[in-house]
Design an enzyme around this catalytic site. Structure first.
Site, PDB file in Angstrom:
ATOM      1  CG  HIS A  74      -1.662  -1.231   1.475  1.00  0.00           C
ATOM      2  ND1 HIS A  74      -1.995  -1.692   2.731  1.00  0.00           N
ATOM      3  CD2 HIS A  74      -2.168  -2.147   0.592  1.00  0.00           C
ATOM      4  CE1 HIS A  74      -2.676  -2.819   2.625  1.00  0.00           C
ATOM      5  NE2 HIS A  74      -2.788  -3.126   1.347  1.00  0.00           N
ATOM      6  CE1 TYR A 134      -0.455   2.584   9.799  1.00  0.00           C
ATOM      7  CE2 TYR A 134       0.014   0.470  10.844  1.00  0.00           C
ATOM      8  CZ  TYR A 134      -0.852   1.321  10.158  1.00  0.00           C
ATOM      9  OH  TYR A 134      -2.125   0.889   9.858  1.00  0.00           O
TER      10      TYR A 134
END
Length: 468
Positions: A70, A133
């Protein structure tokens, strides 16, 4: 096994902007501790100050869980809280590095900075792996995303566990091959005031790429409350404010004063707020009118401002606002000459029509040709010069307005003796309307700009070509 005792450091990869970090991890019989994100230390060590706004955690039960690839229009700071992953990153940005691949293993002692537009994927190598993240934007349905198939033959990622043997979503398996991927475009630059002399020069410098958006007064209204939400501002890297109220004498009237403050201060505050909230570089064009003109010698960027006029006061106030934006360039200039009505065109017209003008001879400075001004702005952005104020004019020996008029007459094939020098007081003695005080010395020191690698052209050389 997590490695203890590392020194914080960053390593570049084959993908531009993709940085691998070694993180100090401190452990004993009780477990371990690390600073997973420490802005001051990490930016000092080389990590971009990317301004994260959200922290996400993906927990994975089994070995072999595979996710990606992604690419989103924001930056990521990827690390592992527990467990271990094999990570794969593919550059899906427009440009020469499109399709470049980087792979590595990450445990709690390593992290990776993933720049905007680089495809991100991973495969877990241990059970109970927590993948963490930080991102510097919020998910948006209006954002542009790209995806790549995990099994793409061009990227040819060597997964430790074959994809046929792992847990992976049907959606990830259905992503396109590299040849069919829509690349993530670069961030855009918005030019405000694109129909003025400088705006037209900026069009010539930057061109008609979709990366650059040009807006004139007819299409952009900074006073509109909806302006702040009129665009997905996280898709912009820079705003160049080439718009301003410049009727220096009219600004001395009640209506002109209001208009000058609205354009040069209130409008600038709107742009500054947007730039600050979205990590955008704001380029703002300032003026020699912020000085009183009493200094002997050229003004530097560090000299104290002392505006004499309402116009100068509004420009000084705008400068102060822009100076609060973390990423900013205040481009201070004087006596701008470009494609439009200006002093040089006026003098050339008078020469051709047989008019012998009286021209002020007690104001000294340099012309600034818009090609130089636009080129300097692009140079500051492209070179990522340190933020701050930069004086930008054309170069050469400072001249008075009367001397410049004489050059225009001579270069146009007319006698320079037709120009009569007069004082500022004499020139305006018969004017009944409001007159703004002018700085007698508008000369700006260019050494700071030159130190960045940009050398402006000589104004008299440019004057010759401009008139030709």
């Amino acid at each position: 096994m997590t490695e203890f005792g590392k020194t914080l450091s960053f390593t570049e990869t084959a993908i531009p902007g993709l940085l691998v970090a070694d993180l100090p991890v401190h452990g004993d019989s009780r477990g371990w501790f690390k600073e997973n994100w420490q802005r001051e230390k990490m930016t000092s060590a080389g990590l971009p100050d990317f301004g994260p706004v959200q922290n996400n955690i993906s927990f994975n039960d089994e070995v072999g869980t595979t996710r990606g690839i992604h690419a989103e229009p924001w930056d990521k700071w990827v690390s592992v809280a527990t467990g271990r992953i094999f990570g794969a990153w593919v550059d899906l940005r427009e440009g020469p590095s499109f399709g470049q691949v980087f792979t590595t293993e990450i445990d709690p002692s390593k992290a990776i900075f993933v720049p905007r537009g680089v495809g991100n994927s991973y495969q877990t190598l241990e059970p109970d792996t927590a993948y963490v993240y930080l991102v510097n934007d919020h998910w948006s349905p209006d954002a542009e995303y790209s995806f790549l198939n995990l099994a793409d033959e061009t990227a040819a990622i060597q997964w430790p566990i074959p994809l046929a043997d792992v847990e992976v979503s049907a959606k990830d398996l259905a992503h396109p091959r590299l040849a069919d991927v829509t690349p993530i475009p670069p961030k855009k630059t918005l030019v405000v005031g694109a129909n003025g002399q400088l705006g037209r020069a900026l069009r010539d410098v930057f061109g008609d790429s979709a990366r650059y958006e040009y807006a004139g007064r007819d299409t952009l209204d900074l006073s509109d409350p909806a302006f702040a939400t009129s665009r997905r501002w996280r898709d912009y890297d820079a705003i160049i404010n080439a718009a301003a109220y410049t009727s220096v004498d009219l600004a001395e009237t009640p209506d002109g004063r209001a208009d000058a403050w609205a354009a040069n201060v209130t409008g600038v505050a709107v742009l500054a707020r947007i730039a600050t909230e979205n990590g955008i570089t704001l380029v703002h064009v300032s003026s020699d009118y912020v000085f009183d003109g009493t200094k002997e010698g050229a003004y530097t960027e560090a000299d104290a401002i002392r505006p004499l006029s309402v116009y100068g006061q509004t420009k000084a106030a705008g400068d102060a606002i822009v100076g609060t934006v973390p990423r900013h360039y205040i481009v201070r200039t004087s006596w701008v000459i470009g494609d439009g009505k200006n002093f040089v065109r006026t003098m050339a017209s008078l020469a051709e029509r047989g008019v012998d003008p009286s021209v002020v001879d007690d104001q000294v400075g340099r012309l600034t040709f818009t090609d130089d001004l636009a080129g300097a702005i692009r140079h500051l952005l492209d070179s990522s010069a340190p933020a701050g104020i930069y004086n930008v004019t054309s170069s050469g020996e400072p001249q008075s307005w009367a001397q410049l008029a004489e050059h225009v007459f001579a270069l146009s094939g007319h006698g320079p003796e037709r120009v009569t020098g007069v004082s500022t007081d004499e020139y305006f003695s018969s004017v009944a309307a409001a007159v703004a005080p002018r700085p007698a010395n508008s000369t700006l020191d260019l050494s700071k700009l030159v130190s960045t690698g940009f050398v402006p052209s000589d104004m008299l050389v440019r004057l010759r070509s401009y008139l030709a």
